[in-house]
Design a protein around this motif. Structure first.
Motif, PDB file in Angstrom:
ATOM      1  N   ALA A  68      40.611  46.997  44.741  1.00  0.00           N
ATOM      2  CA  ALA A  68      41.381  45.853  45.218  1.00  0.00           C
ATOM      3  C   ALA A  68      40.455  44.742  45.693  1.00  0.00           C
ATOM      4  CB  ALA A  68      42.323  46.282  46.335  1.00  0.00           C
ATOM      5  N   SER A  69      39.405  45.114  46.421  1.00  0.00           N
ATOM      6  CA  SER A  69      38.457  44.109  46.916  1.00  0.00           C
ATOM      7  C   SER A  69      37.715  43.438  45.768  1.00  0.00           C
ATOM      8  CB  SER A  69      37.455  44.767  47.874  1.00  0.00           C
ATOM      9  OG  SER A  69      38.094  45.254  49.030  1.00  0.00           O
ATOM     10  N   LEU A  70      37.337  44.216  44.784  1.00  0.00           N
ATOM     11  CA  LEU A  70      36.628  43.653  43.630  1.00  0.00           C
ATOM     12  C   LEU A  70      37.537  42.716  42.843  1.00  0.00           C
ATOM     13  CD1 LEU A  70      34.746  46.895  42.543  1.00  0.00           C
ATOM     14  CD2 LEU A  70      33.711  44.840  43.529  1.00  0.00           C
ATOM     15  N   GLU A 124      35.002  52.362  51.977  1.00  0.00           N
ATOM     16  CA  GLU A 124      33.974  51.371  51.651  1.00  0.00           C
ATOM     17  C   GLU A 124      34.583  50.249  50.811  1.00  0.00           C
ATOM     18  OE1 GLU A 124      31.052  49.129  51.574  1.00  0.00           O
ATOM     19  OE2 GLU A 124      30.699  51.046  52.608  1.00  0.00           O
ATOM     20  N   ARG A 125      34.807  49.110  51.440  1.00  0.00           N
ATOM     21  CA  ARG A 125      35.504  48.013  50.774  1.00  0.00           C
ATOM     22  C   ARG A 125      34.721  47.431  49.597  1.00  0.00           C
ATOM     23  NH1 ARG A 125      39.706  45.346  52.455  1.00  0.00           N
ATOM     24  NH2 ARG A 125      38.883  43.373  51.669  1.00  0.00           N
ATOM     25  N   SER A 126      33.394  47.441  49.664  1.00  0.00           N
ATOM     26  CA  SER A 126      32.597  46.774  48.629  1.00  0.00           C
ATOM     27  C   SER A 126      32.748  47.410  47.259  1.00  0.00           C
ATOM     28  CB  SER A 126      31.120  46.754  49.029  1.00  0.00           C
ATOM     29  OG  SER A 126      30.594  48.067  49.102  1.00  0.00           O
ATOM     30  N   THR A 127      33.160  48.670  47.214  1.00  0.00           N
ATOM     31  CA  THR A 127      33.353  49.347  45.923  1.00  0.00           C
ATOM     32  C   THR A 127      34.831  49.591  45.636  1.00  0.00           C
ATOM     33  OG1 THR A 127      33.050  51.521  46.957  1.00  0.00           O
ATOM     34  CG2 THR A 127      31.092  50.457  46.022  1.00  0.00           C
ATOM     35  N   GLY A 128      35.712  49.100  46.500  1.00  0.00           N
ATOM     36  CA  GLY A 128      37.144  49.264  46.305  1.00  0.00           C
ATOM     37  C   GLY A 128      37.652  48.364  45.198  1.00  0.00           C
ATOM     38  N   LEU A 131      42.452  53.542  49.363  1.00  0.00           N
ATOM     39  CA  LEU A 131      42.374  52.682  48.189  1.00  0.00           C
ATOM     40  C   LEU A 131      41.395  53.234  47.154  1.00  0.00           C
ATOM     41  CD1 LEU A 131      42.275  49.227  50.023  1.00  0.00           C
ATOM     42  CD2 LEU A 131      44.239  50.295  48.877  1.00  0.00           C
ATOM     43  N   LEU A 132      41.703  53.022  45.897  1.00  0.00           N
ATOM     44  CA  LEU A 132      40.832  53.489  44.818  1.00  0.00           C
ATOM     45  C   LEU A 132      39.536  52.695  44.794  1.00  0.00           C
ATOM     46  CD1 LEU A 132      43.294  54.029  41.817  1.00  0.00           C
ATOM     47  CD2 LEU A 132      42.683  55.601  43.666  1.00  0.00           C
ATOM     48  N   HIS A 133      38.455  53.369  44.353  1.00  0.00           N
ATOM     49  CA  HIS A 133      37.149  52.710  44.236  1.00  0.00           C
ATOM     50  C   HIS A 133      36.588  52.915  42.836  1.00  0.00           C
ATOM     51  CE1 HIS A 133      35.607  56.756  44.668  1.00  0.00           C
ATOM     52  NE2 HIS A 133      35.992  56.850  45.927  1.00  0.00           N
ATOM     53  N   LEU A 134      35.343  52.523  42.644  1.00  0.00           N
ATOM     54  CA  LEU A 134      34.730  52.587  41.314  1.00  0.00           C
ATOM     55  C   LEU A 134      34.667  54.013  40.771  1.00  0.00           C
ATOM     56  CD1 LEU A 134      31.796  50.025  41.714  1.00  0.00           C
ATOM     57  CD2 LEU A 134      33.845  49.772  40.285  1.00  0.00           C
ATOM     58  N   GLY A 141      37.362  38.352  42.266  1.00  0.00           N
ATOM     59  CA  GLY A 141      37.274  37.732  40.950  1.00  0.00           C
ATOM     60  C   GLY A 141      36.501  38.524  39.921  1.00  0.00           C
ATOM     61  N   VAL A 142      36.173  39.795  40.231  1.00  0.00           N
ATOM     62  CA  VAL A 142      35.460  40.636  39.267  1.00  0.00           C
ATOM     63  C   VAL A 142      36.413  40.976  38.120  1.00  0.00           C
ATOM     64  CG1 VAL A 142      34.302  42.853  38.919  1.00  0.00           C
ATOM     65  CG2 VAL A 142      33.968  41.590  41.059  1.00  0.00           C
TER      66      VAL A 142
END
Length: 293
Positions: free
Chosen positions: A275-277, A269-273, A20-23, A281-282
């Motif tokens: 999709a997770s963001l 790392e999900r916290s910077t992914g 998955l893509l991240h920041l 609601g980001v």
């Protein structure tokens, strides 16, 4: 052969669908998109899915979803590397005809043993900018008859560039135009720092080095905007462009988005992914703020 002056700029974002893509990906994608818009240029998306074992349709679909959420729009059709193996095979064949590549039969374990033996004797072994040891010279020095025998026996192998021979053929210093710093400047390329790089493996029809220069040329890319982690790889790309007579883009290597540990972000790392963001609601405006845009 630099890009033609006055040519409409062409930018591209080229992710691999193996996670998955991240920041960090967001920074590169948005930079390419915004720079294309600001210059009146084109923005292309390329899916680098040569690694069939790790790249999946699920992750490719996630790329499209994340980029659309960021408000990015790209030209269709999207180039998918898995549909263009013949292009990379043709480039490799040209280099074979120029006697610039050779079959490399050593396993990673065999290379590791040779390097360890040198180290045990207190002898220096060169490493590339990524920290990997240069490939030993045994396969490069094999006789044509010995190579033919091993190939006929079906021994698993990769194809590597004979770096010394390639540099001798080019016969001149190589450089590239870099705009990633405070001021545009000319960077000196040092392909020899990489040793005899892999151009094709038995489990992958093309390496990143070979496929990226072929794709950029065929897509008419004039500006390569990517992370600083690929800065040194540009030396190899400039050499391949010179050998194959391909156009020379302008390069822009941007800062990396680092994690709290100061390291490059990981797709795991999900916290910077992205999709997770998004699910948390980001907003896209907040994403731009987090990546410094």
């Amino acid at each position: 052969m630099p890009a033609t002056p006055g040519q409409r700029p062409v930018f591209r974002f080229a992710p691999s669908p193996n996670g998955l893509l991240h920041l960090g990906h967001a920074l590169s994608a948005v930079l390419n998109h915004d720079m294309a818009q600001a210059s009146g240029g084109r923005f292309l998306l390329r899916i680098e899915d040569i690694d069939g074992a790790r790249c999946t349709p699920k992750y490719e679909a996630a790329i499209y979803r994340d980029l659309a959420w960021l408000g990015l729009r790209w030209e269709e059709p999207v180039r998918r590397q898995s549909q263009h193996f013949a292009d990379y095979a043709a480039a490799l064949e040209r280099l074979k005809e120029m006697d610039l590549v050779y079959p490399a039969f050593m396993t990673r374990g065999e290379v590791k043993s040779i390097v360890a033996a040198h180290g045990a004797q207190g002898r220096y072994w060169p490493r590339d900018p990524d920290g990997s040891p240069h490939y030993p010279g045994e396969d490069r020095e094999r006789s044509p008859a010995e190579r033919r025998r091993l190939l006929a026996d079906g021994v698993r192998h990769a194809w590597r560039l004979d770096m010394a021979r390639a540099l001798t053929l080019v016969g001149k210093p190589l450089n590239w135009q870099e705009t990633g710093g405070a001021d545009a400047k000319t960077e000196r390329a040092d392909p020899s720092a990489w040793g005899d790089v892999v151009l094709s493996r038995s489990d992958a029809p093309s390496s990143y080095h070979l496929s990226v220069v072929v794709d950029d040329a065929l897509q008419g890319i004039t500006h390569v905007v990517r992370g600083l982690d690929l800065f040194h790889a540009t030396s190899v790309h400039r050499l391949l462009q010179e050998l194959l007579g391909l156009p020379e883009p302008i390069y822009h290597h941007h800062r990396l988005v680092l994690g709290v540990d100061g390291r490059k972000l990981s797709k795991s790392e999900r916290s910077t992914g992205l999709a997770s963001l998004r699910e948390a609601g980001v907003s896209t405006a907040e994403i731009r703020r987090r990546i410094g845009l």
